[in-house]
Design a protein around this motif. Structure first.
Motif, short mmCIF file in Angstrom:
data_model
loop_
_atom_site.label_atom_id
_atom_site.label_comp_id
_atom_site.label_asym_id
_atom_site.label_seq_id
_atom_site.Cartn_x
_atom_site.Cartn_y
_atom_site.Cartn_z
N SER A 18 0.83 -1.21 0.00
CA SER A 18 0.00 0.00 0.00
C SER A 18 0.86 1.25 0.00
CB SER A 18 -0.93 0.00 1.23
OG SER A 18 -0.17 0.17 2.41
N ILE A 20 3.06 4.53 -0.14
CA ILE A 20 4.24 4.99 -0.88
C ILE A 20 4.95 3.81 -1.56
CG2 ILE A 20 6.54 6.00 -0.56
CD1 ILE A 20 5.27 7.78 1.67
N ASP A 39 5.88 -7.56 1.68
CA ASP A 39 5.06 -6.92 2.72
C ASP A 39 4.58 -7.99 3.70
OD1 ASP A 39 3.49 -3.90 2.50
OD2 ASP A 39 2.73 -5.31 4.00
N VAL A 64 6.80 -11.01 3.73
CA VAL A 64 8.05 -10.78 4.47
C VAL A 64 7.79 -9.82 5.61
CG1 VAL A 64 10.43 -9.92 4.35
CG2 VAL A 64 9.42 -11.03 2.35
N ASP A 65 8.15 -10.26 6.81
CA ASP A 65 8.17 -9.36 7.96
C ASP A 65 9.59 -8.83 8.04
OD1 ASP A 65 8.38 -8.17 10.44
OD2 ASP A 65 7.18 -9.69 11.47
N VAL A 66 9.76 -7.52 7.87
CA VAL A 66 11.13 -6.97 7.79
C VAL A 66 11.87 -7.02 9.12
CG1 VAL A 66 10.66 -5.48 5.79
CG2 VAL A 66 10.40 -4.56 8.11
N SER A 92 10.47 0.71 2.33
CA SER A 92 9.32 1.61 2.59
C SER A 92 8.44 1.09 3.73
CB SER A 92 8.48 1.79 1.32
OG SER A 92 7.52 2.81 1.48
N SER A 143 12.80 7.67 4.79
CA SER A 143 12.83 8.29 6.12
C SER A 143 11.60 9.19 6.18
CB SER A 143 14.15 9.04 6.33
OG SER A 143 14.14 9.74 7.55
N TYR A 157 8.77 7.67 16.63
CA TYR A 157 8.82 7.72 15.16
C TYR A 157 10.02 8.55 14.69
CZ TYR A 157 7.06 8.26 10.36
OH TYR A 157 6.92 8.24 8.98
N LYS A 161 13.27 7.50 12.41
CA LYS A 161 13.53 8.13 11.10
C LYS A 161 14.87 8.87 11.08
CE LYS A 161 9.87 6.58 9.01
NZ LYS A 161 10.00 5.66 7.86
N GLY A 188 7.20 14.73 2.99
CA GLY A 188 6.30 15.46 3.88
C GLY A 188 5.06 14.61 4.16
N VAL A 190 1.92 12.70 3.38
CA VAL A 190 1.27 12.09 2.21
C VAL A 190 -0.13 11.62 2.65
CG1 VAL A 190 1.51 10.39 0.35
CG2 VAL A 190 3.56 11.29 1.48
N THR A 193 -2.22 8.11 1.92
CA THR A 193 -1.81 6.78 2.37
C THR A 193 -2.65 6.31 3.57
OG1 THR A 193 -0.19 7.75 3.87
CG2 THR A 193 0.58 7.17 1.68
N PRO A 194 -2.77 4.98 3.76
CA PRO A 194 -3.53 4.47 4.91
C PRO A 194 -3.00 4.97 6.25
CG PRO A 194 -3.03 2.70 3.37
CD PRO A 194 -2.32 3.92 2.87
N TRP A 196 -2.35 7.84 7.12
CA TRP A 196 -3.02 9.07 7.54
C TRP A 196 -4.44 8.84 8.07
CZ3 TRP A 196 -2.30 14.09 8.90
CH2 TRP A 196 -0.98 14.50 8.90
N1 LIG Z 1 2.29 8.77 4.76
C1 LIG Z 1 3.10 9.77 5.10
O1 LIG Z 1 2.67 10.92 5.31
C2 LIG Z 1 4.58 9.52 5.25
C3 LIG Z 1 5.43 10.62 5.34
C4 LIG Z 1 6.81 10.40 5.48
C5 LIG Z 1 7.30 9.12 5.52
N2 LIG Z 1 6.45 8.06 5.44
C6 LIG Z 1 7.04 6.72 5.48
O2 LIG Z 1 6.76 6.09 4.25
C7 LIG Z 1 6.77 4.68 4.44
C8 LIG Z 1 5.51 4.09 3.83
O3 LIG Z 1 4.40 4.57 4.57
P1 LIG Z 1 2.96 4.76 3.92
O4 LIG Z 1 2.52 6.13 4.22
O5 LIG Z 1 2.99 4.27 2.53
O6 LIG Z 1 2.12 3.81 4.88
P2 LIG Z 1 1.34 2.45 4.60
O7 LIG Z 1 0.80 2.05 5.91
O8 LIG Z 1 0.44 2.61 3.44
O9 LIG Z 1 2.51 1.45 4.13
C9 LIG Z 1 3.33 0.78 5.01
C10 LIG Z 1 3.42 -0.67 4.56
O10 LIG Z 1 4.38 -1.33 5.38
C11 LIG Z 1 3.88 -2.61 5.68
N3 LIG Z 1 4.50 -3.10 6.91
C12 LIG Z 1 4.30 -2.68 8.18
N4 LIG Z 1 5.04 -3.41 9.03
C13 LIG Z 1 5.75 -4.30 8.28
C14 LIG Z 1 6.70 -5.33 8.58
N5 LIG Z 1 7.07 -5.60 9.83
N6 LIG Z 1 7.22 -6.04 7.55
C15 LIG Z 1 6.84 -5.80 6.27
N7 LIG Z 1 5.94 -4.86 5.94
C16 LIG Z 1 5.41 -4.11 6.93
C17 LIG Z 1 2.37 -2.42 5.83
O11 LIG Z 1 1.68 -3.66 5.69
C18 LIG Z 1 2.10 -1.43 4.71
O12 LIG Z 1 1.77 -2.09 3.50
C19 LIG Z 1 6.88 4.44 5.95
O13 LIG Z 1 8.21 4.13 6.27
C20 LIG Z 1 6.48 5.78 6.52
O14 LIG Z 1 7.04 5.99 7.79
C21 LIG Z 1 5.10 8.22 5.30
#
Ligand SMILES: NC(=O)c1ccc[n+]([C@@H]2O[C@H](COP(=O)([O-])OP(=O)(O)OC[C@H]3O[C@@H](n4cnc5c(N)ncnc54)[C@H](O)[C@@H]3O)[C@@H](O)[C@H]2O)c1
Length: 262
Positions: A18, A20, A39, A64-66, A92, A143, A157, A161, A188, A190, A193-194, A196
């Motif tokens: 999902s 980014i 994911d 995959v659990d990272v 990501s 980050s 958080y 980061k 910044g 986004v 995304t879920p 938010w």
């Molecule tokens: N959305 C924003 O505003 C924003 C801003 C800056 C940075 N970020 C960063 O961008 C990245 C992506 O976030 P996003 O907004 O797309 O959120 P998101 O929740 O849509 O995506 C995160 C994904 O990571 C997966 N995930 C969570 N834990 C995991 C694990 N242990 N192993 C594997 N996968 C795992 C989730 O299932 C999800 O699909 C994150 O690192 C987030 O911190 C997001």
């Protein structure tokens, strides 16, 4: 840029079910790359992989659990066995939770640091081994602007980061002799995304405003006057994954509409 700057590259993208990560996976496919979608959420990763194939590229989805090195090792081997190389890693996968500093439960601290920071480290550690063999590779970690400046209720958080930026700089030094570029992107907010959906509720508590007013307040902080989009982040990810960024390593690039300038 060339018509297809990522033609025939093999990319591993964590968190690509999902948000980014998914956006970057689809954009990389448009730019010519084959993609391994990793994911925790296998169904989501499979859906992204199907959409990658619609661009005429090859794709694989892996659960995959990272935070689990054995799962990362097995999935990396699967990618290598299929394509014989790994050119790009995008980290990501990430989680967030907002709490006042005295109210961050220890398990929340541990979960955020473990997924966001240790997970990024474990993936770099494993995938870099394949890149070192071929003396080429591009590693990109997501980050945040919260990796450059502390924020209200974001102790765990922000620590994770900021940590990604230190890890990026250090890995860049270690891997430079092998022509592997290691960089980070600091997006910044986004809103699409879920992540938010959760933040609207949590930030409404921290700011003392209704959830529907949160985004307006955050948008007004941005000099360019709008929120960050997945496409804004994917544009920079394509650049960092391509040969156009060959002379850049150890950088953490803001994609914040001017909100963060350091
Ligand atoms: N959305 C924003 O505003 C924003 C801003 C800056 C940075 N970020 C960063 O961008 C990245 C992506 O976030 P996003 O907004 O797309 O959120 P998101 O929740 O849509 O995506 C995160 C994904 O990571 C997966 N995930 C969570 N834990 C995991 C694990 N242990 N192993 C594997 N996968 C795992 C989730 O299932 C999800 O699909 C994150 O690192 C987030 O911190 C997001």
């Amino acid at each position: 840029m060339e018509p297809l700057p990522l033609k025939d590259k093999i990319a591993v993208i964590t968190g690509s079910a999902s948000g980014i990560g998914q956006g970057i996976a689809l954009r990389f496919a448009q730019e010519g790359s084959h993609v391994a979608c990793w994911d925790l959420n296998l169904q989501g990763a499979e859906a992204t992989a199907s959409r990658v194939k619609e661009f005429g590229r090859e794709a694989m989805a892996c659960s995959v659990d990272v935070t689990q090195s054995s799962q990362i090792e097995a999935a990396a081997k699967q990618v290598f066995d299929r394509w014989g190389q790994i050119d790009i890693l995008v980290n990501s996968a990430g989680i967030i939770k907002a709490n006042f500093i005295t109210e961050i439960p220890e398990e929340v601290w541990d979960a955020i640091i473990t997924v966001n920071l240790k997970g990024t480290f474990l993936c770099i550690r494993e995938i870099a081994k394949y890149m070192i063999e071929r003396k080429q590779g591009k590693i990109i970690s997501i980050s945040s602007k919260s990796g450059k400046k502390g924020g209200l209720w974001l102790g765990a958080y922000c620590a994770s980061k900021f940590g990604i930026i230190g890890l990026t700089q250090s890995a860049a030094m270690d891997l430079a002799p092998f022509k592997i570029n290691v960089n980070a992107i600091c997006p910044g907010n986004v809103f699409s995304t879920p992540m938010w959906d959760l933040l609207d509720k949590e930030y409404s508590k921290k700011l003392g405003v209704p959830p529907q007013e949160v985004r307006k307040i955050y948008r007004e902080k941005v000099p360019l006057g709008r929120e960050c989009t997945v496409e804004d982040v994917a544009n920079v990810a394509v650049f960092l994954a391509s040969s156009y960024s060959d002379y850049m390593t150890g950088q953490a690039i803001n994609v914040t509409g001017g909100q963060e300038v350091h």
